[in-house]
Motif scaffolding. Structure first.
Motif, PDB file in Angstrom:
ATOM      1  N   PHE A 141      15.878   8.973 -13.764  1.00 56.94           N
ATOM      2  CA  PHE A 141      16.602   7.715 -13.911  1.00 56.94           C
ATOM      3  C   PHE A 141      16.843   7.388 -15.381  1.00 56.94           C
ATOM      4  N   LYS A 142      17.831   6.527 -15.597  1.00 52.46           N
ATOM      5  CA  LYS A 142      18.104   6.031 -16.946  1.00 52.46           C
ATOM      6  C   LYS A 142      18.069   4.499 -16.909  1.00 52.46           C
ATOM      7  N   THR A 143      17.393   3.911 -17.885  1.00 48.97           N
ATOM      8  CA  THR A 143      17.434   2.465 -18.066  1.00 48.97           C
ATOM      9  C   THR A 143      17.774   2.199 -19.527  1.00 48.97           C
ATOM     10  N   SER A 144      18.745   1.328 -19.748  1.00 53.26           N
ATOM     11  CA  SER A 144      19.223   1.054 -21.112  1.00 53.26           C
ATOM     12  C   SER A 144      18.570  -0.195 -21.686  1.00 53.26           C
ATOM     13  N   SER A 145      18.490  -0.199 -23.008  1.00 54.61           N
ATOM     14  CA  SER A 145      18.038  -1.364 -23.785  1.00 54.61           C
ATOM     15  C   SER A 145      16.704  -1.932 -23.302  1.00 54.61           C
ATOM     16  N   ILE A 159       6.425  -0.922 -21.628  1.00 56.08           N
ATOM     17  CA  ILE A 159       7.842  -1.264 -21.779  1.00 56.08           C
ATOM     18  C   ILE A 159       8.172  -2.621 -21.157  1.00 56.08           C
ATOM     19  N   ILE A 160       9.013  -3.382 -21.882  1.00 59.75           N
ATOM     20  CA  ILE A 160       9.518  -4.682 -21.399  1.00 59.75           C
ATOM     21  C   ILE A 160      11.009  -4.506 -21.156  1.00 59.75           C
ATOM     22  N   TYR A 161      11.503  -5.155 -20.082  1.00 59.39           N
ATOM     23  CA  TYR A 161      12.913  -4.984 -19.722  1.00 59.39           C
ATOM     24  C   TYR A 161      13.565  -6.338 -19.460  1.00 59.39           C
ATOM     25  N   GLY A 162      14.644  -6.646 -20.207  1.00 65.85           N
ATOM     26  CA  GLY A 162      15.390  -7.894 -20.017  1.00 65.85           C
ATOM     27  C   GLY A 162      14.497  -9.109 -20.147  1.00 65.85           C
ATOM     28  N   ALA A 163      14.717 -10.079 -19.262  1.00 63.14           N
ATOM     29  CA  ALA A 163      13.933 -11.325 -19.310  1.00 63.14           C
ATOM     30  C   ALA A 163      12.643 -11.196 -18.505  1.00 63.14           C
ATOM     31  N   ASP A 164      12.490 -10.050 -17.834  1.00 64.16           N
ATOM     32  CA  ASP A 164      11.300  -9.808 -17.012  1.00 64.16           C
ATOM     33  C   ASP A 164      10.057  -9.786 -17.904  1.00 64.16           C
ATOM     34  N   ARG A 165       9.039 -10.543 -17.563  1.00 66.25           N
ATOM     35  CA  ARG A 165       7.829 -10.617 -18.395  1.00 66.25           C
ATOM     36  C   ARG A 165       6.846  -9.481 -18.068  1.00 66.25           C
ATOM     37  N   LYS A 166       7.159  -8.743 -17.013  1.00 74.21           N
ATOM     38  CA  LYS A 166       6.270  -7.659 -16.598  1.00 74.21           C
ATOM     39  C   LYS A 166       6.359  -6.500 -17.592  1.00 74.21           C
ATOM     40  N   LYS A 181      11.149  11.407 -20.066  1.00 67.05           N
ATOM     41  CA  LYS A 181      11.733  12.724 -20.334  1.00 67.05           C
ATOM     42  C   LYS A 181      12.380  12.754 -21.713  1.00 67.05           C
ATOM     43  N   ASP A 182      12.914  11.586 -22.137  1.00 71.56           N
ATOM     44  CA  ASP A 182      13.526  11.484 -23.470  1.00 71.56           C
ATOM     45  C   ASP A 182      13.763  10.006 -23.757  1.00 71.56           C
ATOM     46  N   ILE A 183      13.858   9.678 -25.044  1.00 70.68           N
ATOM     47  CA  ILE A 183      14.258   8.324 -25.435  1.00 70.68           C
ATOM     48  C   ILE A 183      15.297   8.429 -26.539  1.00 70.68           C
ATOM     49  N   LYS A 184      16.207   7.442 -26.558  1.00 69.37           N
ATOM     50  CA  LYS A 184      17.259   7.403 -27.574  1.00 69.37           C
ATOM     51  C   LYS A 184      17.439   5.977 -28.048  1.00 69.37           C
ATOM     52  N   LYS A 185      17.924   5.819 -29.269  1.00 71.74           N
ATOM     53  CA  LYS A 185      18.269   4.488 -29.753  1.00 71.74           C
ATOM     54  C   LYS A 185      19.299   3.863 -28.832  1.00 71.74           C
ATOM     55  N   ALA A 186      19.144   2.588 -28.520  1.00 71.55           N
ATOM     56  CA  ALA A 186      20.140   1.905 -27.683  1.00 71.55           C
ATOM     57  C   ALA A 186      21.444   1.774 -28.457  1.00 71.55           C
ATOM     58  N   LEU A 187      22.553   1.953 -27.767  1.00 74.10           N
ATOM     59  CA  LEU A 187      23.867   1.842 -28.422  1.00 74.10           C
ATOM     60  C   LEU A 187      24.230   0.377 -28.634  1.00 74.10           C
ATOM     61  N   LEU A 192      11.294   5.518 -32.884  1.00 75.30           N
ATOM     62  CA  LEU A 192      12.481   5.064 -32.144  1.00 75.30           C
ATOM     63  C   LEU A 192      12.224   3.793 -31.340  1.00 75.30           C
ATOM     64  N   VAL A 193      10.937   3.450 -31.127  1.00 77.93           N
ATOM     65  CA  VAL A 193      10.651   2.309 -30.245  1.00 77.93           C
ATOM     66  C   VAL A 193      10.499   1.000 -31.019  1.00 77.93           C
ATOM     67  N   GLU A 194      10.797   1.040 -32.326  1.00 77.39           N
ATOM     68  CA  GLU A 194      10.693  -0.204 -33.119  1.00 77.39           C
ATOM     69  C   GLU A 194      11.795  -1.195 -32.740  1.00 77.39           C
ATOM     70  N   ASN A 195      12.959  -0.650 -32.286  1.00 78.53           N
ATOM     71  CA  ASN A 195      14.067  -1.495 -31.834  1.00 78.53           C
ATOM     72  C   ASN A 195      14.377  -1.157 -30.378  1.00 78.53           C
ATOM     73  N   ASP A 196      15.409  -1.793 -29.795  1.00 75.59           N
ATOM     74  CA  ASP A 196      15.782  -1.490 -28.410  1.00 75.59           C
ATOM     75  C   ASP A 196      16.114  -0.007 -28.274  1.00 75.59           C
ATOM     76  N   PHE A 197      15.744   0.574 -27.121  1.00 77.57           N
ATOM     77  CA  PHE A 197      16.012   2.002 -26.897  1.00 77.57           C
ATOM     78  C   PHE A 197      16.315   2.250 -25.426  1.00 77.57           C
ATOM     79  N   ASP A 198      16.952   3.401 -25.159  1.00 76.40           N
ATOM     80  CA  ASP A 198      17.252   3.831 -23.785  1.00 76.40           C
ATOM     81  C   ASP A 198      16.220   4.868 -23.366  1.00 76.40           C
ATOM     82  N   ILE A 199      15.886   4.880 -22.082  1.00 79.87           N
ATOM     83  CA  ILE A 199      14.897   5.853 -21.595  1.00 79.87           C
ATOM     84  C   ILE A 199      15.453   6.662 -20.422  1.00 79.87           C
TER      85      ILE A 199
END
Length: 564
Positions: free
Chosen positions: A484-488, A509-516, A558-564, A531-538
């Motif tokens: 799967f891919k999840t952005s930002s 990992i924190i996602y959106g407004a979700d506090r979980k 599997k990999d992480i990238k800087k969020a676009l 790469l995890v200092e700012n928003d990133f894609d996984i």
């Protein structure tokens, strides 16, 4: 690393299947990607039934093979069960031996010596059969190209039955029967069986003549599942059915040899991945370090205590194998640097002292560093022997065919092959192989690819979602564990490197407004901590994590990238 998002299937089919099965649309999409379009197909996928196995007599020559074996048993002939020294070969031999010993005592096994005899049917093996009055040899996981050897055996008064799954050449050996679903003149409905799978079809056919049912054959499926896992064949069709039921046998009531290996582990339930990385390497280590006979002895041992002793010895071979593999990989990587070959399209390395038993593993290791078609050579008698490994999407077998003027002998598959050549042809072959691959390979194939099945909101990961996902197992080629891919996403600030050498990445990992927060681990990804200092894609799979008796869902990065 390039990320490739799998194209979306027909949304109407996805919606309809989602409603029919009362499942999330992402799960429905995963099923449609795997060719499942209806409730009935989904039922067969989630509950693979032995009743769905094909009639073994649909395979060309099956009737001839069964008649010849039954005649041998009736006439008290001596039968030699011959197989290759890898996992597929040794499990095949163990399977047929375990079955036939119920009907005859005039039966023995033969595994060629990797170093003295090499791959496949050998003249030494045929001479052994002649000297010991065997009149029938059943070869498993090898033999499809043994034209001259089968002819030689015939001269000695020995009949051959071949059960193979490797690609046939232009000529088929003149054996009594040649069982191979890849034969052009064979109309068997499924041609992706491994060698042990073909062996199982022979046992299934024999069982039908002995008034036995498929239920009588379930105890043999631990061997078949092990071979399917080790040989990296597609987990589709019959392979999926056999792997599914074989895994149940491995976990519930395996034969003593496999039970003895599991006995050494601290694991309650094994997955197909565990079979690939835990059971298979141990069975393989016997043929790599000592002799494949040790694997057959382990897998056919009727006494558990004796099996434990065999397993301990094999575990030692496996430890030796790991040490050899690490040392040779280090030397091979240095050779690439010393020869200034980092920028080539292929890796071809050679050292006469490298252990022949581990060059295949070393070839796989080298493709992890330099992602390109790879051959590792060593000295074998008066010739050089190599193991070849490829990258996804490139047919190394076809490339080797184009270099055949320099090769003595070769065989294998699209992604893995073995060959021998004369020492004086090594440099010419190396040059030619580089030319062939350079001209034919798509440059994109030289960049490792992650195929992403679907984009996912982390909030959609519920216990029900994960439970259904797990039921899509066993995973393997053509039914890989979904990625799967999840952005930002963001790290909660406690991301760190872990492991004895700090090479792994542990994130919350924190996602959106979700506090979980979502636990995530990236093995070998410690270098990506910045790469995890700012928003990133996984890109990730979902995994079960057990810690201190608590089970939770974990993101397996599997990999992480800087969020676009």
């Amino acid at each position: 690393m390039r990320w490739t998002l799998t194209s979306d299937p027909n949304p109407e089919i996805v919606d309809l299947l989602s409603k029919e099965l009362s499942i999330d649309k992402v799960l429905s999409k995963l099923l449609v990607q795997r060719g499942i379009h209806s409730f009935e197909e989904a039922k067969k996928f989630f509950r693979p039934s032995l009743e769905e196995l094909h009639d073994p007599f649909l395979m060309k020559d099956m009737d001839l093979a069964v008649d010849r074996i039954m005649k041998a048993i009736a006439n008290d002939e001596q039968i030699l069960i011959y197989g290759d020294y890898d996992v597929d070969g040794t499990t095949s031999v163990s399977l047929l031996y375990s079955y036939l010993k119920n009907f005859t005592s005039k039966i023995a096994t033969y595994i060629p010596d990797r170093y003295e005899e090499g791959y496949g049917v050998s003249y030494q093996g045929i001479d052994f059969a002649k000297d010991n009055d065997f009149s029938l040899i059943v070869a498993l996981d090898c033999g499809i190209k043994a034209i001259d050897k089968v002819a030689y055996a015939k001269e000695q008064g020995i009949d051959f039955i071949i059960c193979d799954h490797h690609k046939p050449g232009n000529e088929i050996p003149k054996a009594v029967a040649v069982l191979n679903p890849k034969r052009e003149d064979c109309n068997y409905p499924y041609d992706e069986l491994c060698g042990c799978g073909v062996g199982f079809k022979l046992v299934q056919a024999l069982a039908s003549k002995n008034e036995q049912t498929l239920l009588d054959l379930i105890p043999y499926l631990d061997l078949v599942a092990t071979a399917i896992a080790a040989d990296i064949v597609p987990i589709t069709g019959e392979n999926r059915i056999l792997a599914y039921h074989g895994l149940q046998v491995i976990n519930d009531n395996p034969r003593n040899g496999i039970k003895a290996i599991i006995h050494q582990l601290n694991k309650k339930e094994l997955t197909i991945t565990d079979v690939v990385f835990i059971i298979a390497p141990r069975i393989n280590a016997a043929g790599r370090i000592k002799h494949g006979n040790a694997a057959v002895e382990l897998l056919t041992e009727p006494d558990f205590d004796a099996a434990v002793e065999f397993a301990e010895a094999i575990n030692e071979y496996n430890t030796n194998r790991k040490e050899l593999d690490a040392q040779i990989t280090k030397e091979a990587l240095q050779q690439i640097i010393d020869l200034n070959e980092e920028e080539r399209k292929t890796t071809v390395v050679y050292n006469e002292s490298w252990h022949k038993g581990v060059i295949g593993i070393v070839a796989s290791r080298l493709t992890e560093t330099y992602y390109r078609p790879t051959l590792v050579f060593t000295k074998s008698g008066d010739k050089l022997a190599a193991s070849a490994r490829s990258v996804k999407g490139f047919d190394v077998y076809d490339a080797l065919q184009q270099c055949s003027e320099f090769i003595e002998q070769f065989g294998g598959h699209k992604y893995a092959a073995g060959l021998t050549l004369l020492p004086e042809n090594y440099e010419s072959f190396k040059q030619r192989f580089e030319e062939v691959v350079s001209k034919s390979i798509d440059p994109e194939l030289l960049i490792p690819e992650i195929r992403i099945d679907a984009e996912l909101d982390l909030t959609d990961i519920t216990p029900k979602f994960f439970r259904i996902l797990q039921q899509m197992a066993p995973f393997g080629p053509q039914n890989m564990k979904p990625i799967f891919k999840t952005s930002s996403v963001r790290d909660n600030g406690y991301g760190r490197c872990v492991g004895s050498d700090m090479s792994h990445l542990k994130l919350n990992i924190i996602y959106g407004a979700d506090r979980k927060t979502y636990n995530a681990i990236g093995f070998g990804m410690g270098k990506k901590l910045s790469l995890v200092e700012n928003d990133f894609d996984i890109a990730y799979a979902l995994d079960k994590n057990e810690w201190n008796g608590v089970t939770s869902i974990q993101l397996l990065l599997k990999d992480i990238k800087k969020a676009l």
